[in-house]
Design a protein around this motif. Structure first.
Motif, short mmCIF file in Angstrom:
data_model
loop_
_atom_site.label_atom_id
_atom_site.label_comp_id
_atom_site.label_asym_id
_atom_site.label_seq_id
_atom_site.Cartn_x
_atom_site.Cartn_y
_atom_site.Cartn_z
N ASP A 252 -49.64 -31.75 32.75
CA ASP A 252 -49.77 -31.75 34.20
C ASP A 252 -48.44 -31.59 34.93
N GLU A 253 -47.63 -30.65 34.45
CA GLU A 253 -46.36 -30.37 35.12
C GLU A 253 -46.48 -29.10 35.94
N THR A 254 -45.68 -28.96 36.98
CA THR A 254 -45.63 -27.70 37.73
C THR A 254 -44.98 -26.63 36.86
N LEU A 255 -45.16 -25.37 37.26
CA LEU A 255 -44.57 -24.29 36.49
C LEU A 255 -43.06 -24.42 36.41
N ASP A 256 -42.41 -24.80 37.53
CA ASP A 256 -40.95 -24.95 37.53
C ASP A 256 -40.52 -26.09 36.59
N GLN A 257 -41.26 -27.20 36.63
CA GLN A 257 -40.93 -28.31 35.74
C GLN A 257 -41.11 -27.91 34.27
N ARG A 258 -42.19 -27.17 34.02
CA ARG A 258 -42.46 -26.72 32.65
C ARG A 258 -41.34 -25.81 32.16
N GLN A 259 -40.93 -24.89 33.02
CA GLN A 259 -39.87 -23.96 32.62
C GLN A 259 -38.57 -24.70 32.34
N ALA A 260 -38.26 -25.71 33.16
CA ALA A 260 -37.04 -26.49 32.96
C ALA A 260 -37.09 -27.24 31.63
N MET A 261 -38.24 -27.81 31.31
CA MET A 261 -38.38 -28.54 30.05
C MET A 261 -38.21 -27.59 28.86
N LEU A 262 -38.81 -26.42 28.95
CA LEU A 262 -38.73 -25.47 27.84
C LEU A 262 -37.31 -24.92 27.69
N ARG A 263 -36.62 -24.69 28.80
CA ARG A 263 -35.23 -24.22 28.70
C ARG A 263 -34.35 -25.28 28.05
N GLU A 264 -34.61 -26.53 28.39
CA GLU A 264 -33.83 -27.61 27.79
C GLU A 264 -34.08 -27.69 26.28
N MET A 265 -35.33 -27.46 25.87
CA MET A 265 -35.66 -27.51 24.44
C MET A 265 -35.03 -26.36 23.66
N THR A 266 -34.77 -25.25 24.32
CA THR A 266 -34.36 -24.02 23.62
C THR A 266 -32.97 -23.54 24.00
N ASN A 267 -32.12 -24.45 24.46
CA ASN A 267 -30.75 -24.07 24.85
C ASN A 267 -30.74 -22.97 25.90
N GLY A 268 -31.74 -23.02 26.79
CA GLY A 268 -31.77 -22.09 27.90
C GLY A 268 -32.41 -20.75 27.62
N ARG A 269 -32.81 -20.48 26.36
CA ARG A 269 -33.32 -19.16 26.00
C ARG A 269 -34.79 -18.97 26.37
N GLY A 270 -35.62 -19.95 26.11
CA GLY A 270 -37.07 -19.80 26.19
C GLY A 270 -37.66 -19.83 24.79
N VAL A 271 -38.95 -19.94 24.72
CA VAL A 271 -39.61 -20.08 23.40
C VAL A 271 -39.67 -18.73 22.70
N ASP A 272 -39.75 -18.77 21.38
CA ASP A 272 -39.84 -17.53 20.59
C ASP A 272 -41.21 -16.88 20.73
N ILE A 273 -42.24 -17.72 20.75
CA ILE A 273 -43.62 -17.24 20.77
C ILE A 273 -44.40 -18.08 21.77
N ALA A 274 -45.25 -17.46 22.57
CA ALA A 274 -46.12 -18.18 23.50
C ALA A 274 -47.55 -17.68 23.30
N ILE A 275 -48.49 -18.60 23.13
CA ILE A 275 -49.89 -18.25 22.87
C ILE A 275 -50.76 -18.89 23.94
N ASP A 276 -51.45 -18.06 24.71
CA ASP A 276 -52.38 -18.60 25.72
C ASP A 276 -53.77 -18.72 25.12
N LEU A 277 -54.29 -19.94 25.12
CA LEU A 277 -55.63 -20.20 24.61
C LEU A 277 -56.51 -20.82 25.69
N ALA A 278 -56.02 -20.81 26.93
CA ALA A 278 -56.77 -21.40 28.04
C ALA A 278 -57.46 -20.35 28.90
N GLY A 279 -56.78 -19.24 29.15
CA GLY A 279 -57.39 -18.14 29.88
C GLY A 279 -57.23 -18.19 31.39
N MET A 280 -56.67 -19.26 31.91
CA MET A 280 -56.46 -19.34 33.36
C MET A 280 -55.24 -18.49 33.74
#
Length: 386
Positions: A252-280
């Motif tokens: 339940d995070e906003t898109l900006d919060q989610r992006q910040a968390m993911l950048r922190e996890m990946t040294n600012g790069r972003g994830v290697d692979i993203a899989i959408d299984l929700a469809g929204m």
């Protein structure tokens, strides 16, 4: 692999004419009234190559819920349900049909089968897209025409050419039923990823913690992904993902919060692979925004109409993105899914994902429970002794 007559000369254990005494009960869906109708009738004679199965368990997929809710079209008076485990009763043909691996079937054997059946001869079948065959047949998505071909029925008739798979003894009906939808689809998604990117040691974002997302976390864990980030607005679903191999959760995070968390996890790069299984739309956008330069986005969940998303070609080019779409799977993906469950059914708690079971005549209550309580899966047991 077809179930049509092979090289075996084992005689049919039960002659097809003996099926004439079977009275079948099926719950047909009236799409105009949005209700189920119990229909009791004798089965039409089998055609050459068809196999008769007693349905042991059918779990309700999200697409079934969409059909009943009116968000997805369905054949009027068809029998829904495609996540099915059954018992072989017999077949029509001089010789015994074989399973996907060429092993002759046995009466009394527990089996599952591919949701989609292709002709194996058209352009798409010849180009590794059997699930898009010009004359595609799909279980739980067709009108009955004298034979029930969905899981919300005491019996199911398998059409000639259906890829059939034996169910390992150690897997319960509830664990194995979703294999011919969710599990096989995840296997197919990872197959596509492996064609262009390495999963081992990768950081992967999984959007959606339903049956598909939980299965994806488990398969990614086995494949050696270093970080598996599962995002879902439902805290209970997201927390459940930890027991299926997720290393990080986003709830339940906003898109900006989610992006910040993911950048922190990946040294600012972003994830290697993203899989959408929700469809929204928000889920698709999250995957496109979260992946690193040179990363891979796999879209799986968008199987119902939604708003368009903004894709800027320049960004896709400059970021060198790989974007793949997947709908359904190939028979070999179902085989991989079964092998995955066979190896991991004790490692991950798949047996806990079926929230409740209902007898066939209470199918209306089963759908109400599924829609209101939102368990990962609900089971329907068409056979009284299942």
């Amino acid at each position: 692999m077809s179930i049509s007559a092979g090289t075996s000369v084992i005689p049919n254990d039960r002659k097809p004419e003996s099926f004439a005494d079977i009275v079948n009960v099926a719950m047909e869906f009236d799409s105009s009234e949005r209700r189920f109708i119990a229909c009791q009738s004798k089965l039409d004679p089998l055609s050459e190559g068809q196999v008769l199965v007693r349905v042991l368990c059918c779990t309700l997929c999200g697409s079934d819920l969409h059909t009943v809710a009116g968000r997805r079209e369905g054949h009027d008076r068809g029998v829904l349900g495609h996540e099915i485990v059954g018992e072989v009763l017999g077949w029509r043909g001089e010789f015994t049909p074989a399973d996907y691996h060429g092993v002759p079937l046995r009466v009394g054997q527990r089996i599952t089968w591919a949701m989609s059946v292709g002709c194996e001869h058209c352009f798409y079948c010849n180009n590794d897209l059997n699930q898009k065959c010009d004359s595609l047949f799909k279980y739980g998505h067709e009108a009955s025409h004298g034979h029930p071909t969905g899981g919300l029925s005491e019996h199911c008739v398998l059409v000639a050419g259906t890829p059939i798979f034996p169910v390992p003894d150690e897997l319960t009906n509830e664990v194995v039923a979703p294999v011919n939808c969710a599990t096989a689809t995840v296997s197919a998604a990872l197959r596509l990823v492996n064609q262009t990117h390495q999963i081992k040691n990768a950081t992967v974002l999984v959007v959606g913690a339903g049956m598909l997302g939980l299965t994806a976390a488990a398969q990614l864990n086995e494949a050696g992904a270093s970080r598996i980030v599962v995002a879902d607005p439902n805290a209970d679903r997201a927390e459940l993902a930890e027991s299926f191999g997720a290393t990080d959760l986003i709830v339940d995070e906003t898109l900006d919060q989610r992006q910040a968390m993911l950048r922190e996890m990946t040294n600012g790069r972003g994830v290697d692979i993203a899989i959408d299984l929700a469809g929204m739309t928000t889920a698709v956008n999250a995957c496109l925004e979260s992946v690193r330069m040179g990363g891979c986005v796999v879209l799986v969940g968008s199987v119902f109409p939604s708003d368009p998303v903004a894709l800027f070609p320049e960004q896709a080019v400059r970021r060198m993105l790989t974007i793949r779409g997947l709908h359904n799977y190939l028979p070999r993906d179902l085989d991989d899914g079964l092998r995955f469950l066979e190896r991991n059914h004790q490692r991950f708690p798949f047996e806990k994902l079926v929230g409740k079971g209902f007898p066939l005549r209470e199918v209306e209550q089963a759908f109400e429970f599924a829609m209101q309580q939102r368990p990962v899966r609900v089971a329907v047991y068409p056979s009284s002794d299942s």
